[in-house]
Every structure is written in C-alpha cells, then in structure tokens.
Scaffold this motif. Sequence first.
Motif, mmCIF file in Angstrom:
data_model
loop_
_atom_site.group_PDB
_atom_site.id
_atom_site.type_symbol
_atom_site.label_atom_id
_atom_site.label_comp_id
_atom_site.label_asym_id
_atom_site.label_seq_id
_atom_site.Cartn_x
_atom_site.Cartn_y
_atom_site.Cartn_z
ATOM 1 N N SER A 33 -1.747 29.453 -68.357
ATOM 2 C CA SER A 33 -1.182 29.910 -67.087
ATOM 3 C C SER A 33 -2.242 29.860 -65.989
ATOM 4 N N THR A 34 -1.849 29.376 -64.831
ATOM 5 C CA THR A 34 -2.759 29.352 -63.687
ATOM 6 C C THR A 34 -2.392 30.413 -62.652
ATOM 7 N N ALA A 35 -1.401 31.232 -62.972
ATOM 8 C CA ALA A 35 -0.994 32.307 -62.054
ATOM 9 C C ALA A 35 -1.896 33.520 -62.265
ATOM 10 N N LEU A 36 -2.293 34.168 -61.189
ATOM 11 C CA LEU A 36 -3.147 35.340 -61.258
ATOM 12 C C LEU A 36 -2.355 36.588 -60.887
ATOM 13 N N SER A 37 -2.499 37.623 -61.669
ATOM 14 C CA SER A 37 -1.871 38.900 -61.343
ATOM 15 C C SER A 37 -2.593 39.523 -60.158
ATOM 16 N N ASP A 38 -1.990 40.551 -59.567
ATOM 17 C CA ASP A 38 -2.640 41.262 -58.459
ATOM 18 C C ASP A 38 -3.977 41.839 -58.913
ATOM 19 N N GLU A 39 -4.006 42.330 -60.145
ATOM 20 C CA GLU A 39 -5.241 42.899 -60.675
ATOM 21 C C GLU A 39 -6.322 41.830 -60.815
ATOM 22 N N GLN A 40 -5.951 40.650 -61.288
ATOM 23 C CA GLN A 40 -6.920 39.569 -61.436
ATOM 24 C C GLN A 40 -7.440 39.096 -60.082
ATOM 25 N N GLN A 41 -6.556 39.033 -59.102
ATOM 26 C CA GLN A 41 -6.986 38.624 -57.772
ATOM 27 C C GLN A 41 -7.998 39.612 -57.202
ATOM 28 N N GLN A 43 -9.902 41.536 -58.987
ATOM 29 C CA GLN A 43 -11.091 41.398 -59.829
ATOM 30 C C GLN A 43 -11.973 40.251 -59.349
ATOM 31 N N VAL A 44 -11.360 39.130 -58.972
ATOM 32 C CA VAL A 44 -12.117 37.969 -58.519
ATOM 33 C C VAL A 44 -12.910 38.292 -57.255
ATOM 34 N N CYS A 45 -12.361 39.091 -56.389
ATOM 35 C CA CYS A 45 -12.972 39.334 -55.077
ATOM 36 C C CYS A 45 -14.165 40.289 -55.126
ATOM 37 N N VAL A 46 -14.400 40.924 -56.263
ATOM 38 C CA VAL A 46 -15.469 41.925 -56.354
ATOM 39 C C VAL A 46 -16.587 41.404 -57.256
ATOM 40 N N PRO A 47 -17.741 41.041 -56.682
ATOM 41 C CA PRO A 47 -18.860 40.556 -57.507
ATOM 42 C C PRO A 47 -19.505 41.689 -58.279
ATOM 43 N N ASP A 48 -20.255 41.334 -59.310
ATOM 44 C CA ASP A 48 -20.935 42.337 -60.127
ATOM 45 C C ASP A 48 -22.135 42.933 -59.418
ATOM 46 N N GLU A 65 -11.667 25.785 -60.278
ATOM 47 C CA GLU A 65 -10.696 25.716 -61.382
ATOM 48 C C GLU A 65 -9.340 26.167 -60.851
ATOM 49 N N PHE A 66 -8.679 27.118 -61.498
ATOM 50 C CA PHE A 66 -7.342 27.508 -61.054
ATOM 51 C C PHE A 66 -7.367 28.711 -60.103
ATOM 52 N N VAL A 67 -8.549 29.162 -59.733
ATOM 53 C CA VAL A 67 -8.682 30.306 -58.829
ATOM 54 C C VAL A 67 -8.635 29.809 -57.383
ATOM 55 N N PRO A 68 -7.776 30.382 -56.538
ATOM 56 C CA PRO A 68 -7.734 29.942 -55.134
ATOM 57 C C PRO A 68 -9.113 30.011 -54.482
ATOM 58 N N ILE A 69 -9.434 28.985 -53.712
ATOM 59 C CA ILE A 69 -10.748 28.928 -53.065
ATOM 60 C C ILE A 69 -10.965 30.133 -52.169
ATOM 61 N N SER A 70 -9.911 30.607 -51.535
ATOM 62 C CA SER A 70 -10.062 31.755 -50.629
ATOM 63 C C SER A 70 -10.584 32.988 -51.369
ATOM 64 N N LEU A 71 -10.174 33.177 -52.623
ATOM 65 C CA LEU A 71 -10.653 34.323 -53.396
ATOM 66 C C LEU A 71 -12.114 34.127 -53.794
ATOM 67 N N VAL A 95 -11.566 16.094 -58.886
ATOM 68 C CA VAL A 95 -10.496 16.447 -57.945
ATOM 69 C C VAL A 95 -11.151 16.805 -56.618
ATOM 70 N N LEU A 96 -10.793 16.101 -55.555
ATOM 71 C CA LEU A 96 -11.357 16.381 -54.239
ATOM 72 C C LEU A 96 -10.693 17.632 -53.667
ATOM 73 N N MET A 97 -11.505 18.644 -53.342
ATOM 74 C CA MET A 97 -10.994 19.900 -52.803
ATOM 75 C C MET A 97 -11.758 20.246 -51.530
ATOM 76 N N SER A 98 -11.147 21.084 -50.677
ATOM 77 C CA SER A 98 -11.701 21.330 -49.346
ATOM 78 C C SER A 98 -11.859 22.809 -49.041
ATOM 79 N N HIS A 99 -12.847 23.071 -48.188
ATOM 80 C CA HIS A 99 -13.064 24.424 -47.661
ATOM 81 C C HIS A 99 -13.866 24.331 -46.372
#
Length: 383
Positions: A33-41, A43-48, A65-71, A95-99
């Motif tokens: 699955s490439t869908a992220l729950s609210d909790e996972q999103q 989690q991604v935004c908070v560094p250790d 990978e499957f994590v939105p670049i914005s996160l 895969v060419l990706m942009s930001h």
Amino acid sequence: MFTSKPQFPSLVPDPIPEEVTDRDEGVFWRINSTALSDEQQSQVCVPDEVCPRQREVLAVHWHPEFVPISLAVSRMQTMFPNREQELVIPTQHNVLMSHAGYSGVEVDCYSRRFNQKVQLLVHMTGEKAAGADVLCSMLEHTRQYRATQLLDLLRTFTQPVQERLDAAARVTGADADLIRFIAVHVTKLDTLLHAHLAELPLDVVKNKMVRNFFHALRPNYGHRLIDQALNFLQEVKKEVKRDFPLQYFFRTSEVIEEARGLGAGIVVPHPEQFWPILLAEYDVDGYEVWNPQSQRYTDFLIEVVTSKNRERSRSRPPLLIFMGDDTHMGEKVRTETETDPAKAGREVGYQPAWEDWAIRKRLLRSGVARAGVISEYTARLQG
C-alpha cells in the motif's frame, strides 16, 4: 540442495502451511500500500532531532519513494529551522520527480568499458524537464527492466536455482528446513504477485517486497526465525544481482549525452561502490565523496577530485564535491521491526561529514564549502 544439519533445535515449525490464506492476502496488500494514514503523515513530518546550527541544506540524493515530497520537505524544514541557503532536489530511482523548480532522478546505467552497473544523479530545472520526453522514455525502460530482478529473485525459489541457494547456504549456514520454510513463503508471495501484478503500481515491484513480506511474518514465527530467513534472502539477492544481465540498461555515455542535451547537471553518487568510474573521465559536474553507505574512502575521493581539478584546463569548470544523505523516505513510516536499520536514521539534508573536523580540514585546503557548492551547482543548473 545444501543440507547441513542444524546444531540446535530447528525454529522452523512442522508442518508449514503451504496454501495462500486470507491473512497472506491481507499482508500482501498492506506491504504494497502506498496510502498513508493521518498518523503516518504526522509521523513523517516530525524528525528525530533538530539541527538549529546548520545554515545550509544540500540534498541532491534522496528518494521520496511513496511518501509525498511535501511531507519529506516539511520534515527537512523542521529539522533545519535556521537554514539560510538550500538546494533540495529529489532523486527517485529511474523516475524524474520535481520540487521547488527543480527535477531530479537517480539513473541505473551500464558502463561497458568496466562491464558493471553504475548510477548517475541527474538534476535540471523544471523548465528543462518539460522537454525531457526522450530521457523519461529511457527511464521508463530502465525502471521496467530493473523490476524484473524481483521476478528472478522469486524464481530462484519457485524454480530452484540450486547454485544460488547452495552459495547462500554456505555463507549463512542455513539448513534444509530453513530453506524450505523460505521457499514456501516466497512461493506464496510469487502467487499473490502474479495474481495482482496488473493492479500494483510499478514502483512497488522491487526486491524489497520480499523483505517486507517476511518482516510481516514476525508475529507468527518470531524474530529469530525471520532474522535467519532475511539473512539467507540477502545472500540470495546478492547472487541474483551478480547474475543480472547489464546490457539491457542504457549505456552511461548515452544517459550523459541525453542529460547534457537538456542542460542538466550530473553527479556520480557513492563512487566507491564502482570506483573505476573515476577513471572514465565522464562529462559530469562532480562526485559524491560521502553518504551513509559510502564512508570508507571519503579522504581518498576528496583527494581524487582535487587532483583532477589541478589537471583540468581552465576552460573546463571544476569538478564539485558532494555528499549525499541517500534517504529513503518509505523507511519513516514502517514499524521498528520492519524498517531497514541501515536506512532508518537517514535524513534529507543531514550529512554530518561536512562538520567532521578532519574532513573539514581537507575540504578547506581544497577550497570547498557546502555553501559554495550550493551556489555553484545552482548557477550551473540555471545556466
């Protein structure tokens, strides 16, 4: 088949259920699955950790990978709250990706001169990427071909390639019971993959699918057995990679020619893994001298780049020195028992070698600083 006798009581249950169960089906869809729950999103935004003293962020080798670049970018911004200068370009595999006005990719290609696979980081402005139709077609071919390596890994067990299994058994000491346990579950995964291949994003059809499937078996079989299985699978994967035909990749010179035609920048990542590329005199902007999996020869690589610059004519721009964090953002949303420990601690823009006193001394003697690399490479990409 290699059939060494175990020295201790086997951890492998008897019998091993061979039919695909509803639980197996559920695990298959969960790990792919490439869908992220609210909790996972969240989690991604908070560094250790937070690095308030770092003023420059250079991140031109990392994988959303499957994590939105914005996160991923939000996490980076939280980690470096006082940054004053940055160049952040994603480099997904093939895969060419942009930001933020830039596009990037890590390309697998084939160096015929050295008969080995190498990789290139290709970066460009978004405007130049808009005309990259040929490059994107080359990347799609490469991505599809690389995905066939997973099928070969599975086939090693479903249609036993005895030489590979024996070689892995010699290295790991695996016995026949363990190998059969692995083969049963690989066969289940193979059945599920072929039943649902048309429904899966191509991005998930990678070797790590096998690793993730076995991680998900821990609640049923325990850590010791699964650790042994993963150790064996890792050795088999090495054998598969060793046998993987390289001629179906585009040649390194072909990728460089297409990228340069677009006005793109090119960086050689972790060259210590394929050091002969240092001898090739390819038309590149620079070399990566450090990343989390390539640290052993940092001093040597700095000296190589410095020496090359002394020999270059004044009409050619100097080679730049890069460091790559090689972050895989997908590891940020896995459980502690499922993540790859070697990749879990990596962070976009975090390259502690820039602050290492011994490395800093060598860089200063070569006139190299992270701020200067950002400025110079940005100017080249915009030129």
